[in-house]
Motif scaffolding. Sequence first.
Motif, PDB file in Angstrom:
ATOM      1  N   PRO A  63       0.830  -1.206   0.000  1.00  0.00           N
ATOM      2  CA  PRO A  63       0.000   0.000   0.000  1.00  0.00           C
ATOM      3  C   PRO A  63       0.866   1.258   0.000  1.00  0.00           C
ATOM      4  O   PRO A  63       1.891   1.310   0.663  1.00  0.00           O
ATOM      5  N   ALA A  64       0.435   2.242  -0.749  1.00  0.00           N
ATOM      6  CA  ALA A  64       1.154   3.519  -0.780  1.00  0.00           C
ATOM      7  C   ALA A  64       0.897   4.271   0.517  1.00  0.00           C
ATOM      8  O   ALA A  64      -0.182   4.175   1.098  1.00  0.00           O
ATOM      9  N   ARG A  65       1.892   5.027   0.940  1.00  0.00           N
ATOM     10  CA  ARG A  65       1.720   5.858   2.141  1.00  0.00           C
ATOM     11  C   ARG A  65       0.712   6.956   1.829  1.00  0.00           C
ATOM     12  O   ARG A  65       0.759   7.568   0.776  1.00  0.00           O
ATOM     13  N   PRO A  66      -0.196   7.219   2.758  1.00  0.00           N
ATOM     14  CA  PRO A  66      -1.188   8.282   2.541  1.00  0.00           C
ATOM     15  C   PRO A  66      -0.525   9.656   2.490  1.00  0.00           C
ATOM     16  O   PRO A  66       0.566   9.850   3.005  1.00  0.00           O
ATOM     17  N   ARG A  67      -1.206  10.613   1.892  1.00  0.00           N
ATOM     18  CA  ARG A  67      -0.670  11.973   1.764  1.00  0.00           C
ATOM     19  C   ARG A  67      -1.186  12.901   2.847  1.00  0.00           C
ATOM     20  O   ARG A  67      -0.483  13.791   3.289  1.00  0.00           O
ATOM     21  N   ARG A  68      -2.449  12.740   3.243  1.00  0.00           N
ATOM     22  CA  ARG A  68      -3.009  13.614   4.279  1.00  0.00           C
ATOM     23  C   ARG A  68      -2.324  13.334   5.614  1.00  0.00           C
ATOM     24  O   ARG A  68      -2.056  12.181   5.963  1.00  0.00           O
ATOM     25  N   ALA A  69      -2.074  14.384   6.384  1.00  0.00           N
ATOM     26  CA  ALA A  69      -1.346  14.248   7.645  1.00  0.00           C
ATOM     27  C   ALA A  69      -2.049  13.308   8.625  1.00  0.00           C
ATOM     28  O   ALA A  69      -1.403  12.450   9.242  1.00  0.00           O
ATOM     29  N   ASP A  70      -3.364  13.416   8.769  1.00  0.00           N
ATOM     30  CA  ASP A  70      -4.077  12.561   9.713  1.00  0.00           C
ATOM     31  C   ASP A  70      -4.069  11.100   9.256  1.00  0.00           C
ATOM     32  O   ASP A  70      -3.890  10.184  10.061  1.00  0.00           O
ATOM     33  N   ALA A  71      -4.230  10.893   7.978  1.00  0.00           N
ATOM     34  CA  ALA A  71      -4.197   9.529   7.435  1.00  0.00           C
ATOM     35  C   ALA A  71      -2.801   8.927   7.574  1.00  0.00           C
ATOM     36  O   ALA A  71      -2.654   7.743   7.900  1.00  0.00           O
ATOM     37  N   LEU A  72      -1.771   9.734   7.356  1.00  0.00           N
ATOM     38  CA  LEU A  72      -0.392   9.265   7.499  1.00  0.00           C
ATOM     39  C   LEU A  72      -0.111   8.882   8.953  1.00  0.00           C
ATOM     40  O   LEU A  72       0.532   7.860   9.221  1.00  0.00           O
ATOM     41  N   ARG A  73      -0.596   9.681   9.900  1.00  0.00           N
ATOM     42  CA  ARG A  73      -0.416   9.359  11.325  1.00  0.00           C
ATOM     43  C   ARG A  73      -1.069   8.011  11.653  1.00  0.00           C
ATOM     44  O   ARG A  73      -0.473   7.167  12.326  1.00  0.00           O
ATOM     45  N   ASN A  74      -2.291   7.807  11.177  1.00  0.00           N
ATOM     46  CA  ASN A  74      -2.983   6.532  11.414  1.00  0.00           C
ATOM     47  C   ASN A  74      -2.225   5.365  10.787  1.00  0.00           C
ATOM     48  O   ASN A  74      -2.087   4.303  11.390  1.00  0.00           O
ATOM     49  N   TYR A  75      -1.755   5.569   9.567  1.00  0.00           N
ATOM     50  CA  TYR A  75      -0.988   4.546   8.848  1.00  0.00           C
ATOM     51  C   TYR A  75       0.240   4.157   9.660  1.00  0.00           C
ATOM     52  O   TYR A  75       0.512   2.975   9.878  1.00  0.00           O
ATOM     53  N   GLU A  76       0.986   5.156  10.108  1.00  0.00           N
ATOM     54  CA  GLU A  76       2.221   4.887  10.858  1.00  0.00           C
ATOM     55  C   GLU A  76       1.929   4.239  12.213  1.00  0.00           C
ATOM     56  O   GLU A  76       2.671   3.359  12.654  1.00  0.00           O
ATOM     57  N   ARG A  77       0.842   4.653  12.870  1.00  0.00           N
ATOM     58  CA  ARG A  77       0.472   4.027  14.137  1.00  0.00           C
ATOM     59  C   ARG A  77       0.065   2.568  13.918  1.00  0.00           C
ATOM     60  O   ARG A  77       0.402   1.693  14.721  1.00  0.00           O
ATOM     61  N   LEU A  78      -0.636   2.314  12.828  1.00  0.00           N
ATOM     62  CA  LEU A  78      -1.004   0.928  12.503  1.00  0.00           C
ATOM     63  C   LEU A  78       0.232   0.072  12.228  1.00  0.00           C
ATOM     64  O   LEU A  78       0.316  -1.067  12.696  1.00  0.00           O
ATOM     65  N   LEU A  79       1.184   0.613  11.487  1.00  0.00           N
ATOM     66  CA  LEU A  79       2.415  -0.138  11.209  1.00  0.00           C
ATOM     67  C   LEU A  79       3.165  -0.447  12.496  1.00  0.00           C
ATOM     68  O   LEU A  79       3.656  -1.564  12.687  1.00  0.00           O
ATOM     69  N   ALA A  80       3.284   0.538  13.383  1.00  0.00           N
ATOM     70  CA  ALA A  80       3.990   0.332  14.647  1.00  0.00           C
ATOM     71  C   ALA A  80       3.286  -0.715  15.505  1.00  0.00           C
ATOM     72  O   ALA A  80       3.932  -1.619  16.068  1.00  0.00           O
ATOM     73  N   ALA A  81       1.967  -0.613  15.610  1.00  0.00           N
ATOM     74  CA  ALA A  81       1.202  -1.578  16.410  1.00  0.00           C
ATOM     75  C   ALA A  81       1.287  -2.976  15.791  1.00  0.00           C
ATOM     76  O   ALA A  81       1.430  -3.970  16.515  1.00  0.00           O
ATOM     77  N   ALA A  82       1.233  -3.055  14.465  1.00  0.00           N
ATOM     78  CA  ALA A  82       1.315  -4.357  13.792  1.00  0.00           C
ATOM     79  C   ALA A  82       2.702  -4.975  13.959  1.00  0.00           C
ATOM     80  O   ALA A  82       2.815  -6.181  14.206  1.00  0.00           O
ATOM     81  N   ALA A  83       3.746  -4.165  13.835  1.00  0.00           N
ATOM     82  CA  ALA A  83       5.111  -4.680  14.007  1.00  0.00           C
ATOM     83  C   ALA A  83       5.272  -5.289  15.391  1.00  0.00           C
ATOM     84  O   ALA A  83       5.839  -6.385  15.552  1.00  0.00           O
ATOM     85  N   GLU A  84       4.755  -4.603  16.390  1.00  0.00           N
ATOM     86  CA  GLU A  84       4.838  -5.112  17.766  1.00  0.00           C
ATOM     87  C   GLU A  84       4.015  -6.391  17.923  1.00  0.00           C
ATOM     88  O   GLU A  84       4.485  -7.375  18.504  1.00  0.00           O
TER      89      GLU A  84
END
Length: 194
Positions: free
Chosen positions: A5-26
């Motif tokens: 999946p491509a990284r989102p462009r909107r700041a709020d969507a990008l924050r959610n994306y990155e939080r999901l990646l961090a939570a999933a990695a853990e």
Amino acid sequence: MTRPPARPRRADALRNYERLLAAAAEAFAEHGPQAPLDDIARAAGVGNATLYRHFPTRQALLEAVYHDHIQSLCRRAEDLASAPQPAAALMSWLKGVVAQGSAAHGLAASLMAAMEGPAESWCRKAVSDAGAALLARAQEAGEIRIDITVRQLLKLVNAIALATEDEPKPEEADLIFDILLNGLRTPSGQRAEA
């Protein structure tokens, strides 16, 4: 073939994306690739709909979490593609797969899941293509048995990584890998058919 999946462009969507990646990695590191997606969404502070908007499948989430590791393995294979000793290049790459899988908890299980997953998976294709090129060179040079497939090799090395990822002695993975190497090499005096 699906792409990560491509990284989102909107700041709020990008924050959610990155939080999901961090939570999933853990979660994947702790529970493996079958970690509950609901728990991942909850840990990231988002709803399930947000998780699925960014990552429509579990495989898409796995591939996004381990994207950098997969890219690193593929770059390493490209670097080794013209090495003067094809079998040594293949072994070096496979040892790197074991090392990354042992170090990045959850990666080996995720790669094994990808090997069994959909054929159009970006991860499966990228890793298989990288290893297949190195394997073909080594087989053509008569240094590696011709009856071995890249899929079999990846299953073996990911199994070693999975079995040793919690091993307190890192040399255990190397020892098991060395045992594997003896079974891959062409017996002396026996070369691949031209």
